[in-house]
Design an enzyme around this catalytic site. Structure first.
Site, PDB file in Angstrom:
ATOM      1  N   LYS A  54      59.618  24.522   9.722  1.00 54.41           N
ATOM      2  CA  LYS A  54      58.965  23.902   8.771  1.00 54.41           C
ATOM      3  C   LYS A  54      58.618  25.131   7.815  1.00 54.41           C
ATOM      4  CE  LYS A  54      57.115  19.623  10.931  1.00 54.41           C
ATOM      5  NZ  LYS A  54      55.812  19.168  11.441  1.00 54.41           N
ATOM      6  N   GLN A  98      49.789  20.479  12.593  1.00 54.68           N
ATOM      7  CA  GLN A  98      50.658  20.120  13.628  1.00 54.68           C
ATOM      8  C   GLN A  98      50.363  19.429  14.931  1.00 54.68           C
ATOM      9  OE1 GLN A  98      54.410  20.423  13.097  1.00 54.68           O
ATOM     10  NE2 GLN A  98      54.754  19.734  15.086  1.00 54.68           N
ATOM     11  N   ASP A 121      51.892  14.252   5.553  1.00 54.60           N
ATOM     12  CA  ASP A 121      51.752  13.947   6.628  1.00 54.60           C
ATOM     13  C   ASP A 121      51.577  12.403   6.656  1.00 54.60           C
ATOM     14  OD1 ASP A 121      52.623  14.780   8.659  1.00 54.60           O
ATOM     15  OD2 ASP A 121      51.472  15.618   9.359  1.00 54.60           O
TER      16      ASP A 121
HETATM   17  N1  GUN Z   1      53.829  16.139  15.368  1.00 55.82           N
HETATM   18  C1  GUN Z   1      55.275  15.465  15.617  1.00 55.82           C
HETATM   19  N2  GUN Z   1      55.881  14.759  14.654  1.00 55.82           N
HETATM   20  C2  GUN Z   1      54.800  15.476  13.534  1.00 55.82           C
HETATM   21  C3  GUN Z   1      54.595  14.639  12.185  1.00 55.82           C
HETATM   22  O1  GUN Z   1      55.021  14.526  11.814  1.00 55.82           O
HETATM   23  N3  GUN Z   1      53.252  15.798  11.478  1.00 55.82           N
HETATM   24  C4  GUN Z   1      52.146  16.690  12.591  1.00 55.82           C
HETATM   25  N4  GUN Z   1      51.508  16.786  11.589  1.00 55.82           N
HETATM   26  N5  GUN Z   1      52.820  16.300  13.291  1.00 55.82           N
HETATM   27  C5  GUN Z   1      54.222  16.208  14.231  1.00 55.82           C
END
Ligand code: GUN
Length: 286
Positions: A54, A98, A121
């Site tokens: 990211k 996350q 998200d």
């Molecule tokens: N863990 C796995 N996929 C995601 C996601 O799309 N967002 C977040 N914040 N954590 C994740």
């Protein structure tokens, strides 16, 4: 039948180019730049990779980014304090905590603590509610389901009128994906672990989306000839990463398929960049 491999890597690159162009215009006009804050709690290796990816994506397009790494024994109060600080920080447009969080931390409370207009998200109930009402313009739509729609549309795959069968009913993928596909005028079936005859359902799919998280869930004898197969699974095996779909088996029977890696994964990150831009425009009233 020849199977077209749908590359998420390529499309994500194109989307990054588009975002980079938008950011360049902002930079040239001396405007404040969009910023994403990522919170990582603990040392889960998979989460560390996702967060790095990211950050790299932000870097490539010129978005500002900050990663706050907290120890695995962080308390709820400490984590909520960090989120509160980011909520109040006017330089921060998007906040991503996350997941999964270490045991003992309540993910639901954390998801609802992120300010709704910074919730890139799409985890906040207000965003989920807007998505369920089809108010996509006003909402942050979760990145993975949005990435799947973008991947299909931009590869010229018609959704309207198709029977989309989704395997998996998670709040993160399956449920929002069903809502997005409905809004695209698909007929939607959602299957899950209690579906008695999964194969009978998946065989009806014009577009099959698997978001289960278990390798080799979908075999060639479970799909219709000419079906479009979208594999959202990311499963770690001793031979590296694989999806939910037995890719080699389905090759030659599906009309199009997304690979793992290089399919939906890169699109999720591309959509995160798009959501961060959306948050920025909201904050700057653009
Ligand atoms: N863990 C796995 N996929 C995601 C996601 O799309 N967002 C977040 N914040 N954590 C994740």
């Amino acid at each position: 039948m020849e199977t077209t491999i749908i590359s998420g890597t390529q499309l994500a690159k194109q989307i990054r180019k588009e975002v980079r162009a938008e950011v360049s215009v902002l930079a040239e006009s001396g405007k404040r730049l969009p910023k994403l804050a990522v919170v990582l709690v603990g040392e889960d290796p998979a989460s560390q990779v996702y967060v790095r990816n990211k950050n790299n994506a932000c870097e490539k397009v010129g978005l500002l980014h900050e990663t706050i790494v907290l120890p695995g024994d962080t308390s709820m109060d400490q984590l909520l304090d960090v989120i509160d600080g980011l909520n109040k920080d006017e330089a921060v447009d998007g906040i991503l905590v996350q997941m999964p969080l270490p045991n003992g931390l309540n993910e639901e409370i954390v998801k609802q603590a992120v300010r709704v207009d910074k919730d890139v998200d799409g985890f906040h109930v207000e965003n989920a509610g807007k998505v369920s009402l089809g108010k996509f313009d006003e909402a942050f739509v979760p990145c993975t389901p949005m990435g799947v729609v973008e991947l299909l549309k931009r590869n010229g795959i018609e959704i309207a009128g198709k029977h989309v069968v989704i395997v998996g009913r998670s709040n993160l993928v399956g449920k929002p994906e069903a809502l997005l596909m409905l809004s695209e005028d698909a007929t939607v079936t959602v299957c899950h672990s209690k579906t008695p005859d999964l194969s009978a359902m998946t065989k009806q799919a014009d577009i099959l989306i698997s978001a289960v998280g278990r390798k080799h869930t979908i075999h060639a004898d479970m799909i219709k000839e000419g079906c479009v197969v979208v594999d959202v699974g990311i499963n770690r095996t001793e031979n590296g990463i694989c999806g939910d779909v037995d890719f080699d088996e389905c090759l030659g029977k599906a009309s199009a398929m997304t690979p793992v890696p290089g399919g939906v994964g890169p699109m999720t990150i591309a959509m995160l960049l798009k959501n961060t831009m959306k948050a920025y425009r909201l904050h700057e009233k653009l």
